[in-house]
Scaffold this motif. Sequence first.
Motif, PDB file in Angstrom:
ATOM      1  N   SER A   1      -5.902   1.207   5.848  1.00  0.00           N
ATOM      2  CA  SER A   1      -5.508   1.943   4.642  1.00  0.00           C
ATOM      3  C   SER A   1      -4.253   2.766   4.859  1.00  0.00           C
ATOM      4  O   SER A   1      -3.521   3.054   3.907  1.00  0.00           O
ATOM      5  CB  SER A   1      -6.657   2.849   4.177  1.00  0.00           C
TER       6      SER A   1
ATOM      7  N   TYR B   1      -9.453  -2.172  -3.785  1.00  0.00           N
ATOM      8  CA  TYR B   1      -9.836  -0.793  -4.101  1.00  0.00           C
ATOM      9  C   TYR B   1     -10.564  -0.153  -2.927  1.00  0.00           C
ATOM     10  O   TYR B   1     -10.352   1.032  -2.611  1.00  0.00           O
ATOM     11  CB  TYR B   1     -10.728  -0.752  -5.339  1.00  0.00           C
TER      12      TYR B   1
ATOM     13  N   ILE C   1      -7.936   0.719  -0.251  1.00  0.00           N
ATOM     14  CA  ILE C   1      -7.109   1.871  -0.616  1.00  0.00           C
ATOM     15  C   ILE C   1      -7.894   3.178  -0.495  1.00  0.00           C
ATOM     16  O   ILE C   1      -7.390   4.189  -0.013  1.00  0.00           O
ATOM     17  CB  ILE C   1      -6.570   1.706  -2.052  1.00  0.00           C
ATOM     18  N   GLY C   2      -9.152   3.130  -0.940  1.00  0.00           N
ATOM     19  CA  GLY C   2      -9.955   4.350  -0.922  1.00  0.00           C
ATOM     20  C   GLY C   2     -10.800   4.542   0.317  1.00  0.00           C
ATOM     21  O   GLY C   2     -11.575   5.500   0.396  1.00  0.00           O
ATOM     22  N   GLN C   3     -10.678   3.639   1.313  1.00  0.00           N
ATOM     23  CA  GLN C   3     -11.495   3.669   2.526  1.00  0.00           C
ATOM     24  C   GLN C   3     -12.981   3.742   2.158  1.00  0.00           C
ATOM     25  O   GLN C   3     -13.748   4.542   2.678  1.00  0.00           O
ATOM     26  CB  GLN C   3     -11.122   4.859   3.419  1.00  0.00           C
ATOM     27  N   LEU C   4     -13.382   2.873   1.262  1.00  0.00           N
ATOM     28  CA  LEU C   4     -14.746   2.848   0.749  1.00  0.00           C
ATOM     29  C   LEU C   4     -15.571   1.843   1.541  1.00  0.00           C
ATOM     30  O   LEU C   4     -15.124   0.729   1.793  1.00  0.00           O
ATOM     31  CB  LEU C   4     -14.735   2.465  -0.738  1.00  0.00           C
TER      32      LEU C   4
ATOM     33  N   ARG D   1     -18.406  -1.758  -5.042  1.00  0.00           N
ATOM     34  CA  ARG D   1     -17.041  -1.334  -4.744  1.00  0.00           C
ATOM     35  C   ARG D   1     -16.338  -0.811  -6.000  1.00  0.00           C
ATOM     36  O   ARG D   1     -15.643   0.203  -5.960  1.00  0.00           O
ATOM     37  CB  ARG D   1     -16.251  -2.518  -4.168  1.00  0.00           C
TER      38      ARG D   1
ATOM     39  N   ALA E   1     -15.024   2.879  -6.403  1.00  0.00           N
ATOM     40  CA  ALA E   1     -13.608   3.115  -6.699  1.00  0.00           C
ATOM     41  C   ALA E   1     -13.451   4.035  -7.899  1.00  0.00           C
ATOM     42  O   ALA E   1     -12.569   4.898  -7.933  1.00  0.00           O
ATOM     43  CB  ALA E   1     -12.898   1.787  -6.951  1.00  0.00           C
TER      44      ALA E   1
ATOM     45  N   ALA F   1     -14.337   7.558  -6.709  1.00  0.00           N
ATOM     46  CA  ALA F   1     -13.330   8.137  -5.816  1.00  0.00           C
ATOM     47  C   ALA F   1     -11.984   8.334  -6.495  1.00  0.00           C
ATOM     48  O   ALA F   1     -11.049   8.845  -5.873  1.00  0.00           O
ATOM     49  CB  ALA F   1     -13.162   7.239  -4.581  1.00  0.00           C
TER      50      ALA F   1
ATOM     51  N   VAL G   1      -9.952   5.972  -7.412  1.00  0.00           N
ATOM     52  CA  VAL G   1      -8.974   4.948  -7.035  1.00  0.00           C
ATOM     53  C   VAL G   1      -8.457   4.238  -8.282  1.00  0.00           C
ATOM     54  O   VAL G   1      -7.294   3.838  -8.349  1.00  0.00           O
ATOM     55  CB  VAL G   1      -9.614   3.933  -6.053  1.00  0.00           C
TER      56      VAL G   1
END
Length: 607
Positions: free
Chosen positions: A456, A511, A514-517, A525, A529, A532, A534
């Motif tokens: 990320s 997503y 990008i959001g380190q999910l 997800r 997202a 968070a 995102v």
Amino acid sequence: MDHPVATIIGFLETVHPYDTLPRDELARVATSFSRRDYGAGEEVYHAGEPLRGLYLIKRGSVEVQEPSGQVISLLGPRNSFGERGLARDGLAVTTARVTEDSVLLLLPVPEFRWLIATYPAFERFFSRGRGHDTRGGDLTTQKVGDLMARKPVIIGPQDSVRLAAQKMRDARVSSLGVVEDGQFLGIVTTRDMTHRVLADGLDPSTRVAEVMTPDPISLRPESLGSDILHIMLEHRIGHLPVVEGTALVGMITQTDLTRFQAVSSAQLVRDAATADSVAEMAAVTARIPRLLLQLMGGHNAHEVVTRLITDIADTVTRRLLAMAEAQLGPAPVPYLWLACGSQGRQEQTGVSDQDNCLMIDDSATDADMAYFQALARIVSDGLDACGYVYCPGDMMATNPQWCQRVGVWRSYFRRWVQTPDPMAQMLSSVMFDLRPIGGQASLFKDLQHETLELASRNSIFVAHMISNSLKHTPPLGLLRGFATVRSGEHKNHIDMKLNGVVPVVDLGRIYALIGQLEPVNTRARLEAAEGAGVISLSGARDLIEAYDLIAQTRLENQARLVRSGRKPDNFLAPSDMSDFERSHLRDAFVVVRTMQSAVGQSRGARS
């Protein structure tokens, strides 16, 4: 008398969802169970009484009744009951009575509720809300059209009873619809062959019209399962034609009803977990198309259907791992078997190949690695025999590249992130969908956190991943039409996998990056997202609704294929849909394309 804990642990290892618990947690939960012995006919609890906990059958059988006295299920070993009351106010909503001498294990209420709140597998398995397969398992509320197992086998009224007997034998059915010029005239059964042909000494050349039952009682596809039960019980018949207008469209038999009641995700998981051979497991997975048909007939949400189907693949995999260790001996060092692709995301449907890999403790010697290569071969071959065919791209643990020590995997991930060439992009997509199935889960946990953070932070890698995700586009054509397959077996069909769900799967993966999910499941997800930040609230809601429609349509089409006697696939003919359905599906694809455009613009901003 309490059961020895070691015995309970051994038993729970064969029961889903307890088989998903870490070993130390399973041992702790086992100490919470107590044993209860019941004699035949003894009542376990009565409707309206406070429940002492969740009951699990170790030996014997239990009959569950509605307050009206109607029997709604007959349960055997490894089945649980009482959860409906525990999920509500703690009062029993049914009456349970053992039908033979039985041994039950009782899990106290606090422990049951703690497991539900802590482990998603328990929440999914015991949920009685939207989408659990017990809703689809209620025979009485199923539509007749969803209970038909196959196309009806027919014969003409002027054909001979010899031909009728041959047709029944060859098709392995106990009845034939008698049809002439597309019009349904009657039914002939094996009972007719016995009572009206053999018993009366009729010649084999006798016409079917002379022994058939003309204008039999029939039902329409929109009738309910309760109608079938009532008619069969009242008239003492075992076959019911399903008629639309004057055309025969199906045949419901007592065998269909028995098959329906025997098929549930819990039953298949149990049968897979206790199978003694690959052949037995293959017989279990062969019932998945029927389960798909049943779940879709119960109007279950797509994400629940795919998770329940994936649970079966997970159980088969763990059973094969146990069989491999029994054959090869205990593993020399800790290892972890992981799934990727649709199994990794818990999104398997009625048709799936296998995608998997092995992570092995760094202490493994070269001799140890030979053990794991043999283990991978046993498991992969077993999965193929069970219908999870070999991955065309060889993304399997049998490939030495994907059967490696943790240190090698760490170097893979770092190299793919730092050098995002086309191959690295493809492999990275696989990497982000990994999910532990069996073995030492801790081998992957730290590696997952580390890789997500590393990836990320690398804007070039993220941009390449976004670019790669945009290669799969929704099938939007000109003038509000669809872009369909242009040639071959599936000409003029939409590929509901490659052009339907995959574009959303790719977006969900971006997503998460990008959001380190941490979620791996696509819908989870998208929800993460949204939470968070995102993606915007409105964008997330639109995309989730679009994904739900696309994924649900894909499964409904697979169920339709199964109902017609064909194998499920991912290809949908727009001509099979109504104008209303086509319009909404196209709108869903437009939403996906809009979200892809938004991601593409963010890529430009990052560059």
